[in-house]
Design a protein around this motif. Structure first.
Motif, mmCIF file in Angstrom:
data_model
loop_
_atom_site.group_PDB
_atom_site.id
_atom_site.type_symbol
_atom_site.label_atom_id
_atom_site.label_comp_id
_atom_site.label_asym_id
_atom_site.label_seq_id
_atom_site.Cartn_x
_atom_site.Cartn_y
_atom_site.Cartn_z
ATOM 1 N N ASP A 145 32.004 -28.098 -30.460
ATOM 2 C CA ASP A 145 31.618 -27.229 -29.572
ATOM 3 C C ASP A 145 30.428 -27.425 -28.845
ATOM 4 N N ILE A 146 29.242 -28.118 -29.676
ATOM 5 C CA ILE A 146 28.110 -28.290 -29.030
ATOM 6 C C ILE A 146 28.410 -29.250 -27.976
ATOM 7 N N GLU A 147 29.285 -30.410 -28.095
ATOM 8 C CA GLU A 147 29.601 -31.514 -27.412
ATOM 9 C C GLU A 147 30.073 -30.656 -25.698
ATOM 10 N N GLU A 148 30.932 -29.730 -26.228
ATOM 11 C CA GLU A 148 31.528 -29.004 -24.877
ATOM 12 C C GLU A 148 30.532 -28.123 -24.255
ATOM 13 N N ILE A 149 29.932 -27.500 -24.698
ATOM 14 C CA ILE A 149 28.783 -26.785 -24.324
ATOM 15 C C ILE A 149 27.531 -27.544 -23.597
ATOM 16 N N SER A 150 27.451 -28.706 -24.146
ATOM 17 C CA SER A 150 26.633 -29.680 -23.447
ATOM 18 C C SER A 150 27.058 -29.631 -21.982
ATOM 19 N N LYS A 151 28.631 -30.187 -21.930
ATOM 20 C CA LYS A 151 29.182 -30.551 -20.750
ATOM 21 C C LYS A 151 29.020 -29.062 -19.849
ATOM 22 N N LEU A 152 29.129 -28.216 -20.120
ATOM 23 C CA LEU A 152 28.970 -27.051 -19.439
ATOM 24 C C LEU A 152 27.608 -26.622 -18.911
ATOM 25 N N LEU A 153 26.721 -27.257 -19.810
ATOM 26 C CA LEU A 153 25.393 -26.541 -19.331
ATOM 27 C C LEU A 153 24.626 -28.010 -18.827
ATOM 28 N N ASN A 154 25.474 -29.316 -18.627
ATOM 29 C CA ASN A 154 24.909 -30.428 -18.099
ATOM 30 C C ASN A 154 23.655 -30.725 -18.761
ATOM 31 N N ALA A 155 23.571 -30.479 -20.077
ATOM 32 C CA ALA A 155 22.284 -31.100 -21.017
ATOM 33 C C ALA A 155 22.784 -32.024 -22.088
ATOM 34 N N PRO A 156 21.939 -32.921 -22.754
ATOM 35 C CA PRO A 156 22.207 -33.614 -23.596
ATOM 36 C C PRO A 156 22.609 -32.687 -25.038
ATOM 37 N N PRO A 157 23.354 -33.171 -25.969
ATOM 38 C CA PRO A 157 23.935 -32.437 -27.037
ATOM 39 C C PRO A 157 22.809 -31.939 -27.983
ATOM 40 N N ARG A 158 21.610 -32.942 -28.191
ATOM 41 C CA ARG A 158 20.509 -32.540 -29.015
ATOM 42 C C ARG A 158 19.808 -31.230 -28.205
ATOM 43 N N VAL A 159 19.546 -31.548 -27.012
ATOM 44 C CA VAL A 159 19.083 -30.340 -26.397
ATOM 45 C C VAL A 159 19.808 -28.953 -26.343
ATOM 46 N N THR A 160 21.138 -29.205 -26.290
ATOM 47 C CA THR A 160 22.025 -28.000 -26.430
ATOM 48 C C THR A 160 22.119 -27.488 -27.727
ATOM 49 N N ARG A 161 21.986 -28.374 -28.783
ATOM 50 C CA ARG A 161 21.996 -27.729 -30.025
ATOM 51 C C ARG A 161 20.618 -26.757 -30.284
ATOM 52 N N GLY A 162 19.379 -27.343 -29.689
ATOM 53 C CA GLY A 162 18.258 -26.447 -29.737
ATOM 54 C C GLY A 162 18.528 -25.416 -29.081
ATOM 55 N N PHE A 163 19.062 -25.236 -28.003
ATOM 56 C CA PHE A 163 19.049 -24.105 -26.975
ATOM 57 C C PHE A 163 19.797 -23.100 -27.760
ATOM 58 N N VAL A 164 21.093 -23.690 -28.106
ATOM 59 C CA VAL A 164 22.080 -22.395 -28.869
ATOM 60 C C VAL A 164 21.343 -21.737 -29.982
ATOM 61 N N TYR A 165 20.280 -22.636 -30.797
ATOM 62 C CA TYR A 165 19.886 -22.286 -32.061
ATOM 63 C C TYR A 165 18.999 -21.029 -31.529
ATOM 64 N N LYS A 166 18.157 -21.459 -30.430
ATOM 65 C CA LYS A 166 17.121 -20.433 -29.843
ATOM 66 C C LYS A 166 17.569 -18.972 -29.707
ATOM 67 N N ILE A 167 19.064 -19.271 -28.832
ATOM 68 C CA ILE A 167 19.548 -18.018 -28.355
ATOM 69 C C ILE A 167 20.017 -17.289 -29.508
ATOM 70 N N ASP A 168 20.255 -17.701 -30.500
ATOM 71 C CA ASP A 168 20.805 -16.977 -31.705
ATOM 72 C C ASP A 168 19.671 -16.435 -32.408
ATOM 73 N N GLN A 169 18.322 -16.725 -32.170
ATOM 74 C CA GLN A 169 17.187 -16.031 -32.816
ATOM 75 C C GLN A 169 16.960 -14.625 -32.691
ATOM 76 N N PRO A 170 16.789 -13.678 -33.504
ATOM 77 C CA PRO A 170 16.615 -12.503 -33.019
ATOM 78 C C PRO A 170 15.347 -12.244 -32.582
ATOM 79 N N THR A 171 15.431 -11.218 -31.297
ATOM 80 C CA THR A 171 14.156 -10.995 -30.184
ATOM 81 C C THR A 171 13.341 -9.639 -30.987
#
Length: 297
Positions: A271-297
């Motif tokens: 999933d992270i690999e495919e999201i990385s391609k969608l976002l044009n970002a490295p997998p490591r950065v993408t993983r951090g990004f999706v973790y951040k999105i999922d944090q309660p605000t």
């Protein structure tokens, strides 16, 4: 879905008549009959939505479209009902118009909304004798909210101009399954039991076995019958997964499903690999990004 009916009782203290719940015990034969069934059904909404709407009704003059939209946007059932109602009133030449809940409410107006949407039946009433199905549906609703959240984050990162509709498509992705929980809970729980017994079985195959249809096909059929906006119908169709906007929705829904019980699902690296391609970002950065999105605000 039955047309909205006005609340003609002037006494707000008079409870609405609650019809006995309809629970199908056997599957209908094909897509056309399933679609016809739901087009005629009086779709319930979440109890919290029904109660909040009645509170707002008592102070209608102080309610605006934004307040209503903020409430309705949290309830996929009420979202469907509002979009379907406004779409039915739209002229044919407006069929390509992009609609969100807020734009639909602005078009309709607050007073007409309350006239045309009376006291709503609730999911809790519909599943009062089906506690296991209600609990499973509530988990599905939570997942839909997370999918919408992921889809919004991806779309904003991509600079997409249709963020609101992308969010809506992800939020409503599983609404056919939600309807099955309400009207065929025994059959839906049968699908769940089969998945639990053998997680390798594909969901679409189980749905065809139990319901005689693919629920994704039912979703698209209902959207077209209800004359949802062309854009919403198109980006909800996973059969066109090559389009970035559709991909945005698919990957958000998939990520929400695979992380429903934690972040250790073996499918997550793909999933992270495919999201990385969608976002044009490295997998490591993408993983951090999706973790951040999922944090309660």
């Amino acid at each position: 879905m039955q047309a909205a009916t006005p609340d003609t009782d002037d006494s707000s203290s008079t409870p609405a008549f609650v019809a006995p719940p309809v629970h199908l015990k056997e599957p209908l034969p094909n897509l056309a009959t399933w679609a016809h069934f739901f087009l005629k059904a009086d779709i319930p909404v979440l109890e919290s939505t029904a109660l909040a709407l009645e509170a707002m009704r008592q102070n209608e003059d102080e309610v605006d479209a934004g307040m209503l939209a903020e409430l309705i946007d949290t309830d996929p059932f009420m979202t469907m009902k509002v979009l379907a109602y406004v779409s039915a009133k739209r002229r044919n030449q407006e069929s390509t118009q992009t609609e969100t809940v807020i734009s639909s409410l602005v078009m309709m107006g607050v007073a007409p909304f309350f006239r045309n949407f009376g006291v709503q039946p609730t999911v809790q009433q519909q599943l009062a004798d089906q506690p296991a199905a209600l609990e499973a549906l509530q988990a599905l609703l939570k997942r839909a909210n997370r999918a919408a959240h992921f889809a919004t984050g991806f779309a904003v990162h991509r600079g997409d101009t249709d963020v609101a509709v992308i969010r809506q498509a992800a939020f409503l992705n599983d609404f056919a399954e939600m309807l099955m929980f309400c009207y065929a809970p025994t059959l839906e729980m049968e699908v769940r039991a089969m998945q639990h017994a053998n997680p390798t079985l594909r969901t679409v195959n189980l749905q065809r076995f139990v319901f005689n249809i693919d629920l994704n096909d039912l979703r698209q059929e209902l959207m077209m019958h209800w004359r949802f906006s062309e854009l919403l119908v198109r980006i909800s169709d996973g059969k066109h997964a090559e389009h970035p906007t559709v991909r945005n929705v698919i990957l958000a829904v998939r990520l929400a499903r695979h992380t429903e019980n934690g972040w250790d699902n073996p499918a997550l690296p793909d999933d992270i690999e495919e999201i990385s391609k969608l976002l044009n970002a490295p997998p490591r950065v993408t993983r951090g990004f999706v973790y951040k999105i999922d944090q309660p605000t």
